[in-house]
Design a protein around this motif. Sequence first.
Motif, PDB file in Angstrom:
ATOM      1  N   THR A  99       0.820  -1.206   0.000  1.00 54.34           N
ATOM      2  CA  THR A  99       0.000   0.000   0.000  1.00 54.34           C
ATOM      3  C   THR A  99       0.862   1.267   0.000  1.00 54.34           C
ATOM      4  O   THR A  99       2.081   1.202   0.142  1.00 54.34           O
ATOM      5  CB  THR A  99      -0.860   0.047   1.279  1.00 54.34           C
ATOM      6  N   ARG A 100       0.186   2.418  -0.093  1.00 52.72           N
ATOM      7  CA  ARG A 100       0.887   3.707   0.004  1.00 52.72           C
ATOM      8  C   ARG A 100       1.570   3.821   1.366  1.00 52.72           C
ATOM      9  O   ARG A 100       2.643   4.406   1.493  1.00 52.72           O
ATOM     10  CB  ARG A 100      -0.145   4.844  -0.198  1.00 52.72           C
ATOM     11  N   GLN A 101       0.928   3.231   2.402  1.00 52.58           N
ATOM     12  CA  GLN A 101       1.492   3.251   3.754  1.00 52.58           C
ATOM     13  C   GLN A 101       2.831   2.500   3.793  1.00 52.58           C
ATOM     14  O   GLN A 101       3.781   2.932   4.436  1.00 52.58           O
ATOM     15  CB  GLN A 101       0.491   2.619   4.733  1.00 52.58           C
ATOM     16  N   ASP A 102       2.916   1.379   3.060  1.00 47.62           N
ATOM     17  CA  ASP A 102       4.173   0.613   3.005  1.00 47.62           C
ATOM     18  C   ASP A 102       5.289   1.475   2.401  1.00 47.62           C
ATOM     19  O   ASP A 102       6.442   1.401   2.820  1.00 47.62           O
ATOM     20  CB  ASP A 102       3.990  -0.672   2.177  1.00 47.62           C
ATOM     21  N   THR A 103       4.925   2.300   1.415  1.00 44.30           N
ATOM     22  CA  THR A 103       5.921   3.191   0.791  1.00 44.30           C
ATOM     23  C   THR A 103       6.401   4.222   1.810  1.00 44.30           C
ATOM     24  O   THR A 103       7.593   4.519   1.905  1.00 44.30           O
ATOM     25  CB  THR A 103       5.300   3.891  -0.445  1.00 44.30           C
ATOM     26  N   SER A 104       5.472   4.779   2.590  1.00 45.56           N
ATOM     27  CA  SER A 104       5.836   5.754   3.632  1.00 45.56           C
ATOM     28  C   SER A 104       6.789   5.118   4.645  1.00 45.56           C
ATOM     29  O   SER A 104       7.763   5.739   5.070  1.00 45.56           O
ATOM     30  CB  SER A 104       4.605   6.231   4.410  1.00 45.56           C
ATOM     31  N   ASP A 105       6.496   3.888   5.027  1.00 49.78           N
ATOM     32  CA  ASP A 105       7.351   3.218   6.010  1.00 49.78           C
ATOM     33  C   ASP A 105       8.752   3.004   5.441  1.00 49.78           C
ATOM     34  O   ASP A 105       9.748   3.191   6.131  1.00 49.78           O
ATOM     35  CB  ASP A 105       6.734   1.868   6.423  1.00 49.78           C
ATOM     36  N   ALA A 106       8.821   2.635   4.154  1.00 53.82           N
ATOM     37  CA  ALA A 106      10.122   2.360   3.522  1.00 53.82           C
ATOM     38  C   ALA A 106      10.967   3.631   3.438  1.00 53.82           C
ATOM     39  O   ALA A 106      12.178   3.595   3.690  1.00 53.82           O
ATOM     40  CB  ALA A 106       9.901   1.776   2.125  1.00 53.82           C
ATOM     41  N   VAL A 107      10.361   4.751   3.101  1.00 48.68           N
ATOM     42  CA  VAL A 107      11.163   5.976   2.944  1.00 48.68           C
ATOM     43  C   VAL A 107      11.683   6.448   4.297  1.00 48.68           C
ATOM     44  O   VAL A 107      12.779   7.020   4.389  1.00 48.68           O
ATOM     45  CB  VAL A 107      10.374   7.093   2.228  1.00 48.68           C
ATOM     46  N   LYS A 108      10.931   6.199   5.340  1.00 52.81           N
ATOM     47  CA  LYS A 108      11.385   6.661   6.667  1.00 52.81           C
ATOM     48  C   LYS A 108      12.678   5.951   7.048  1.00 52.81           C
ATOM     49  O   LYS A 108      13.560   6.528   7.674  1.00 52.81           O
ATOM     50  CB  LYS A 108      10.300   6.411   7.708  1.00 52.81           C
ATOM     51  N   HIS A 109      12.803   4.714   6.632  1.00 54.16           N
ATOM     52  CA  HIS A 109      14.037   3.976   6.878  1.00 54.16           C
ATOM     53  C   HIS A 109      15.187   4.641   6.105  1.00 54.16           C
ATOM     54  O   HIS A 109      16.245   4.921   6.653  1.00 54.16           O
ATOM     55  CB  HIS A 109      13.831   2.520   6.433  1.00 54.16           C
ATOM     56  N   ALA A 110      14.924   4.951   4.817  1.00 58.43           N
ATOM     57  CA  ALA A 110      15.959   5.584   3.971  1.00 58.43           C
ATOM     58  C   ALA A 110      16.322   6.968   4.506  1.00 58.43           C
ATOM     59  O   ALA A 110      17.470   7.407   4.405  1.00 58.43           O
ATOM     60  CB  ALA A 110      15.455   5.690   2.537  1.00 58.43           C
ATOM     61  N   ALA A 111      15.352   7.658   5.085  1.00 53.45           N
ATOM     62  CA  ALA A 111      15.570   9.032   5.549  1.00 53.45           C
ATOM     63  C   ALA A 111      16.488   9.102   6.778  1.00 53.45           C
ATOM     64  O   ALA A 111      16.907  10.187   7.163  1.00 53.45           O
ATOM     65  CB  ALA A 111      14.224   9.692   5.862  1.00 53.45           C
ATOM     66  N   LYS A 112      16.808   7.941   7.338  1.00 56.84           N
ATOM     67  CA  LYS A 112      17.736   7.947   8.483  1.00 56.84           C
ATOM     68  C   LYS A 112      19.143   8.343   8.025  1.00 56.84           C
ATOM     69  O   LYS A 112      19.937   8.854   8.788  1.00 56.84           O
ATOM     70  CB  LYS A 112      17.774   6.559   9.138  1.00 56.84           C
ATOM     71  N   THR A 113      19.427   8.088   6.731  1.00 62.80           N
ATOM     72  CA  THR A 113      20.789   8.378   6.236  1.00 62.80           C
ATOM     73  C   THR A 113      20.774   9.382   5.080  1.00 62.80           C
ATOM     74  O   THR A 113      21.780   9.588   4.422  1.00 62.80           O
ATOM     75  CB  THR A 113      21.466   7.077   5.748  1.00 62.80           C
TER      76      THR A 113
END
Length: 292
Positions: A99-113
Amino acid sequence: MTPLHQINYAGIRLWLKHDYLCPTGSYKDRGAAVLVNRASSLGVRSGVEDSSGNAGCAIAAYCALAGMSCQIYVPAGTSPNKLRQIEAYGADIIKISGTRQDTSDAVKHAAKTSTYLSHIYDPHFYQGTKTIAFELYEQMQGNLPDQIILPVGHGTLLIGIWHGFSQLMELGLITHIPELIAVQAAACAPLYAAWSGSETPGSLPTLAEGIAIARPPRLKQMLRAVRESNGRVEIVSESNIADSQSEAWRHGLFIEPTSAVVLAAAVNLSLQGFLAERTVCLLSGHGLKSVC
Ligand SMILES: Cc1ncc(COP(=O)(O)O)c(C=O)c1O
């Protein structure tokens, strides 16, 4: 300054604001221009963003203009034309299944770096979208509409417009905010559920991909914008959305389904006797993004 003009649509008189005519084909340019400019002025050279398509197109375009690189996280099922557009600006696409929510969760991981160029969380984005309120004030010579009908997912359009009108009030230029009518797809309507206290189906697939947001982080602010403007939240069915897109096309308005929801809502409001005399429908996304 996007055009504003009046039409007769399905027997009702409406003002239309053509924000799909922004350079990347949606209103997201307003927020992306401010956000990317600010990031660039702070020395940011690359970033990540998540999007159902249009915000990704806008962030990618303004990053290209600023000489910045970016990675755009999108749901795997995003309209192919939006993906082609993002790629054309030179951005990298990361497709996330689910879902769109899964995409939001994935980017938050990437946004750590990496720098998160988020149209949802970064307040600069709303400094861009608020300009719609300023434009309407100028285009209508201060004689504001009674209602503004707009699509709402994460609320960047709704909160931005509310913010713009609130500032005009603080400046003493207007005395009240027009009623903000937030439109959601019945298939995914968390704001409607919060506003009406009713149960909704949760998160089912919808033609209106831009507003398929099951858990918007700014829900409280969205609710405040609707309530403080004496507005309301409307939901539209999938057949309503499809029919209003076809009807819009027959009026020479080439808009995408997420954008067509406002015309469906205007007709529903008119049938219920809630449509005001002077109503602006915000047309937010171009139809070329949704056809192959
Ligand atoms: C064409 C279009 N209209 C409206 C919206 C709704 O914007 P928001 O999610 O910020 O409420 C979107 C979001 O992607 C969109 O693409």
